[in-house]
Design a protein around this motif. Structure first.
Motif: not given
Lengths: 197, 174, 324
Positions: A91-93, A96, A167, A169-171, A174, A180, A184
């Motif tokens: 499972s190389p994917a 990676r 939409e 929340a990209f945070v 990260m 966070l 919590l």
């Protein structure tokens, strides 16, 4: 038999490695960006835990107390390398996606912690179930964290879009989002624990 | 002294067993790993040169500079090469397919770590698609992603720069 | 019979001040900036402000009910957080953005730590930073001013960051807010008016805001474009960065006078406050000149918020009669 089942179960809730023992947070923070990574990491760590627990319990009488840590590390590193080779071959994917965190299972405190605190004092069978329980507990915690992060951070679960026009929340995808969510959740489980006691 | 020797011996024995195990495991998985790596490379090359059939790496010393691409009739149709450069917050690695006359067949972002939601959108096909069939001289006309001008321009520039370099190399290629 | 004599601990001198009153005074001082924002960006700005405030109040109310604490939504602190958050948003954002931001600011920025007075970070900035990291597309899409001749929608700092040259924008334009930016930060004139009110009434002291502004000005004057280290390095380049532009653009004035001065999250002593101001100024200028983002005020204040306990520890006033 009942005893063994108890050994298995304690790793999932009462002594959950992530939320109660708070061990192995480095890979938890790093790879919990998507559920598939979480499951992959969980399975890899479970395999290593099983292997190292069993072997450590087997050879506990041969290794002198003063050099036990290097011995444990060699055992653990062997299993980690086996895992990595297998993952690369089949499972190389996933390999990676998990990147450096596969070889870093060697220093995952859950594995060394269980060898030191449990397997070196217990029977092989007990250690086997302890390793399995801890591994499953770790995997479940990873699935929970990565589920929240993937759902809110990219609007998907296992690659499937949940709600149209959401939409994300990209945070949460990260590193700060990982801290966070884990913070919590830890607080939440502590409240639950406080209620039960 | 005697104690230390005993410790050393035990540790050495454990290491020997471990190495033996890993050696065996390695010989089992190695061919498979090599096949996987090659398979992925081929798949990526196909993606940027869909008409290519045969990809021949052209090397300079040990490094691959570019791949010579032949179609299924064995005719030379173009090249594929890797280009990388600095983006907004990371190094962007791309794989580029270029036809003989110097137009881009397709590009693929191999690696990037740009801002999620802004710069990271360079990896989406809606952006990489803008390169298809563009002559390398006209790459600067490609429209940047709104809000991610720096990442987009970085990709355009690094592709163009490398493409010009490679084009000079393959001028006499048939 | 109840005794008329009240036994109480010192201090016995009372001043007619309370946390609540101070909060409302800061809100009043921010009104001109809000009015200016609405005049500049149109009614959209008003909706953003109202949504920010209302959702901050509702979040505070719900959390205090859930945790069975006294409900204190009228003390002005949640109102102020919502207001400041809205001032830090562009005018044309989807309606849910101020709502989510206010919720995050109150819930994670404040109540998780235990409510007013316990929070380490300025809640409004926590909300803003969360929004910037989560939905960068909306947070960096600025609308051009509506009722002036639109000059550009990109903020002056973003233009500089991309290496383009600012055209047709005068210091006067910047001073009155004729530029792209967040609702409450653009009109320096209105902000200064509000800040003067707070100064005169003695609610804020000069220590943080003035050192902050001066350090940013000085630093950008020395190191900014056309400054000392602008390539190509040549002898006698001298100073000459555009310090006035850096002071007048971005969120510096709003941040320095209204957010860095937050009582809860800034140092207690005068000396500590000056250190705090210098730190904020340095971080802001460094991010603006060499960082990845065009603007660094919110990150600077948050970082110095984190440093506040340490600053307080080393700048403790000596109690009379004790050794240092």
């Amino acid at each position: 038999m009942k005893n063994l089942f108890k050994e298995f179960l304690k790793g999932i809730i009462r002594e959950n490695p992530t939320f109660v023992l708070v061990l192995g947070l480095c890979p938890t923070l790093a790879v919990s960006t998507s559920v598939i990574n979480g499951i992959g990491m969980g399975i890899a760590a479970t395999f290593v835990l099983l292997g190292s627990n069993v072997i450590v319990a087997l050879i506990k009488n041969i290794i002198p107390a003063r050099i036990r840590i290097p011995c444990f590390i060699v055992v653990i590193a062997t299993f980690v390398t086996i895992t990595e080779m297998t993952m690369k071959a089949y499972s190389p994917a996933l390999n990676r996606a998990l990147g450096i965190y596969v070889p870093l299972i060697v220093v995952n405190c859950i594995v060394l912690g269980r060898a030191e605190a449990y397997a070196q004092k217990q029977t092989v069978l007990n250690s086997l179930f302890d390793g399995l329980g801890m591994g499953v507990g770790f995997t479940l915690a990873l699935i929970l964290i990565s589920g929240i992060r993937e759902a809110l951070g990219s609007g998907k679960i296992l690659g499937y879009t949940l709600v149209q026009k959401f939409e994300p929340a990209f945070v949460l995808g990260m590193p700060s989002g990982a801290l966070l969510v884990i913070g919590l959740l830890l607080g939440f489980f502590n409240i639950l624990k406080g209620r039960r006691e | 002294m005697k104690e230390a020797l005993r410790y050393g011996f035990i540790l050495a024995m454990i290491c020997v067993v471990a190495s033996g195990l890993l050696g065996g495991m390695n010989s089992l998985t190695r061919p498979k790993i090599i096949a996987q790596v090659q398979g992925e490379e081929q798949a990526a090359l196909r993606e940027v040169m869909p008409e290519g059939q045969h990809f021949e790496p052209i090397k300079k010393g040990k490094d691959i500079i570019y791949y010579k691409v032949n179609n299924k009739d064995g005719k030379f149709i173009g090249v594929a090469f890797e280009a990388s450069g600095k983006g907004y917050s990371s190094v962007i690695d791309t794989l580029v397919g270029m036809t003989q006359d110097g137009s881009i067949a397709a590009i693929k972002i191999l690696n990037q770590n740009e801002t999620p939601g802004l710069g990271a959108r360079i990896a989406e096909s809606s952006f990489t698609g803008r390169f298809t069939n563009k002559n390398i001289q006209g790459l600067t006309d490609i429209q940047a992603i709104t809000g991610a001008t720096i990442s987009s321009k970085a990709v355009i520039n690094l592709v163009q720069e490398k493409a010009k370099e490679i084009q000079a190399l393959i001028k006499n290629e048939k | 019979m109840k005794s008329k004599l009240i036994v109480n601990v010192s201090p016995h001198l009372h001043k007619d001040e309370s946390v609540s009153k101070i909060m409302w005074m800061v809100v009043i001082s921010l009104i001109p900036a809000g009015v200016a924002g609405v005049l500049i960006f149109g009614l959209d700005a008003l909706w953003v402000i109202l949504l920010g405030i209302v959702s901050a109040l509702i979040t505070e109310w719900i959390i205090q009910l859930l945790t069975k604490r006294r409900v204190t939504i009228l003390d002005g602190s949640a109102f102020l957080t919502g207001l400041l958050l809205a001032y830090n948003l562009p005018a044309k954002v989807p309606f849910w953005l101020p709502v989510v931001g206010s919720f995050f600011a109150i819930a994670i920025g404040k109540q998780v730590f235990g409510g007013l007075g316990q929070n380490i970070f300025n809640p409004a900035l926590v909300g803003r930073v969360f929004l910037v990291a989560s939905w960068p597309k909306y947070m960096t899409t600025f609308t051009p001013p509506q009722n002036f001749d639109a000059i550009t929608s990109a903020t002056p700092l973003a233009i500089i960051k991309e290496g383009r040259i600012l055209e047709k924008i005068s210091y006067l334009n910047l001073f009155f807010g004729n530029r792209g930016g967040c609702i409450g930060e653009v009109c320096i004139f209105a902000l200064v008016l509000g800040a003067l009110f707070l100064f005169i009434r003695g609610y804020i002291s000069w220590h943080i805001p003035i050192t902050y502004t001066v350090v940013v000005g000085l630093f950008t004057y020395i190191f900014g474009q056309k400054g000392l280290f602008t390539p190509p390095l040549r002898a006698g380049a001298g100073f000459g960065g555009d310090w006035l532009l850096h002071i007048l653009s971005g969120g510096l004035i709003l941040g320095a006078f209204f957010m860095a001065t937050d009582y809860v999250t800034s140092p207690l002593t005068r000396c500590g406050q000056i250190i705090f101001g210098i730190g904020c100024g340095l971080i802001t200028a460094i991010i603006r000149l060499w960082g990845g983002y065009p603007e660094g005020v919110s990150y600077a204040i948050l970082m110095m918020n984190a440093a506040t306990p340490i600053i307080d520890r080393y700048t403790k006033n000596r109690i009379y009669g004790t050794k240092i």
